[in-house]
Design an enzyme around this catalytic site. Sequence first.
Site, PDB file in Angstrom:
ATOM      1  N   CYS A 121       0.867  -1.178   0.000  1.00  0.00           N
ATOM      2  CA  CYS A 121       0.000   0.000   0.000  1.00  0.00           C
ATOM      3  C   CYS A 121       0.900   1.224   0.000  1.00  0.00           C
ATOM      4  O   CYS A 121       2.106   1.124   0.234  1.00  0.00           O
ATOM      5  CB  CYS A 121      -0.930  -0.008   1.212  1.00  0.00           C
ATOM      6  SG  CYS A 121      -2.276   1.204   1.104  1.00  0.00           S
ATOM      7  N   LYS A 197     -12.341  -4.635   2.566  1.00  0.00           N
ATOM      8  CA  LYS A 197     -11.717  -3.779   3.587  1.00  0.00           C
ATOM      9  C   LYS A 197     -12.610  -2.570   3.806  1.00  0.00           C
ATOM     10  O   LYS A 197     -12.818  -1.761   2.900  1.00  0.00           O
ATOM     11  CB  LYS A 197     -10.322  -3.349   3.156  1.00  0.00           C
ATOM     12  CG  LYS A 197      -9.614  -2.461   4.172  1.00  0.00           C
ATOM     13  CD  LYS A 197      -8.222  -2.084   3.685  1.00  0.00           C
ATOM     14  CE  LYS A 197      -7.523  -1.170   4.664  1.00  0.00           C
ATOM     15  NZ  LYS A 197      -6.179  -0.769   4.178  1.00  0.00           N
ATOM     16  N   GLU A 235     -16.998  -7.146  -4.427  1.00  0.00           N
ATOM     17  CA  GLU A 235     -15.557  -6.883  -4.378  1.00  0.00           C
ATOM     18  C   GLU A 235     -14.765  -8.192  -4.377  1.00  0.00           C
ATOM     19  O   GLU A 235     -13.757  -8.336  -5.086  1.00  0.00           O
ATOM     20  CB  GLU A 235     -15.222  -6.075  -3.121  1.00  0.00           C
ATOM     21  CG  GLU A 235     -15.658  -4.623  -3.151  1.00  0.00           C
ATOM     22  CD  GLU A 235     -14.636  -3.736  -3.867  1.00  0.00           C
ATOM     23  OE1 GLU A 235     -13.685  -4.265  -4.458  1.00  0.00           O
ATOM     24  OE2 GLU A 235     -14.803  -2.507  -3.830  1.00  0.00           O
ATOM     25  N   LYS A 250     -11.485  -7.354   6.488  1.00  0.00           N
ATOM     26  CA  LYS A 250     -10.884  -6.458   7.488  1.00  0.00           C
ATOM     27  C   LYS A 250     -11.839  -5.300   7.746  1.00  0.00           C
ATOM     28  O   LYS A 250     -12.282  -4.672   6.777  1.00  0.00           O
ATOM     29  CB  LYS A 250      -9.548  -5.935   6.969  1.00  0.00           C
ATOM     30  CG  LYS A 250      -8.833  -4.968   7.892  1.00  0.00           C
ATOM     31  CD  LYS A 250      -7.524  -4.481   7.277  1.00  0.00           C
ATOM     32  CE  LYS A 250      -6.815  -3.518   8.227  1.00  0.00           C
ATOM     33  NZ  LYS A 250      -5.574  -2.965   7.620  1.00  0.00           N
TER      34      LYS A 250
END
Length: 327
Positions: A121, A197, A235, A250
Amino acid sequence: MTRPNPVRPRRLRRTEAIRRIVRETRLDPAQLIWPLFVRSGQGLRTPIGSMPGVYQTSVDELIEDARKAADAGIAGILLFGIPDSKDAVGSSAWDPHGPVPEAVRAVKQAFPQLLVITDVCMCEYTDHGHCGVLTSQGDVDNDATLVLLAREALAHAEAGADIIAPSDMMDHRIGHLREALDDDGYSHVPIMSYAAKYASAFYGPFREAAESTPAFGDRRSYQMDPANAREALREVRLDVQEGADILMVKPAGAYLDIIAAVKQDTGLPLAAYQVSGEYSMIKAAAERGWLDGERAMMESLVAIARAGADLIITYFAIDAAALLRVR
């Protein structure tokens, strides 16, 4: 005289030995992954104020934590890097001598059998704290960010990472990273996708640990709305189509329904991340004597496994593994 119903569920709860043999959900240290924060330097072990027992460490200190992980028999470690310098595009993210590549090389040399996963990230590396490069309007540029994420993933793969784990939530990043890895000779490196997420308040302490608080705004334009469940499956399915090998939900504790739905929908290996806020709440309440910290820790982990997680990323990994070994 009518005989009473002979079924008494309490018979199977009477002793720990009986409870153990009929237990439906079982935890094992090999299900646990330990997140660690690494930075450059020597002899550094800096405590995170909002996360008791969690530290930023230099690579030499991280090796000691890797030794604990190997001795505990946990699945592996997940590395987050804190660079010495940041800029608008997060160029330290793909520095081959940055903290994550250096840590990967050191850990794999010392403990070749220990699984090393790297977070991919930009938020730890950008001076604005967002997960990608910005447009002139201050929005995260999805497609321009994919190019930078690929450079970061390749730097980690070249260093010897066993698995890369993109957490940015850019659209199409799994397909882009898969193609980049394959084209550069790393088709053997799996991708653990942060597939669902959520934009969660439970990330607060992590942002202190990773020094990644956004300088402006928030991440709700690219992380998921906590109110949405069907969107999570969309997703996840997209990431599966693009080549994700392992999926992740998450946070974990507030999203057990999502864990269960993803597991049922895909059947793929599934990780769940018990995030910093979940950890810190239990630690803080235990320090105040408001609950039994060990029992709360284990109950929370059992709940995540019961929901369907095959792997649990948790800051409790070493403590939980120690308890599991004596049970």
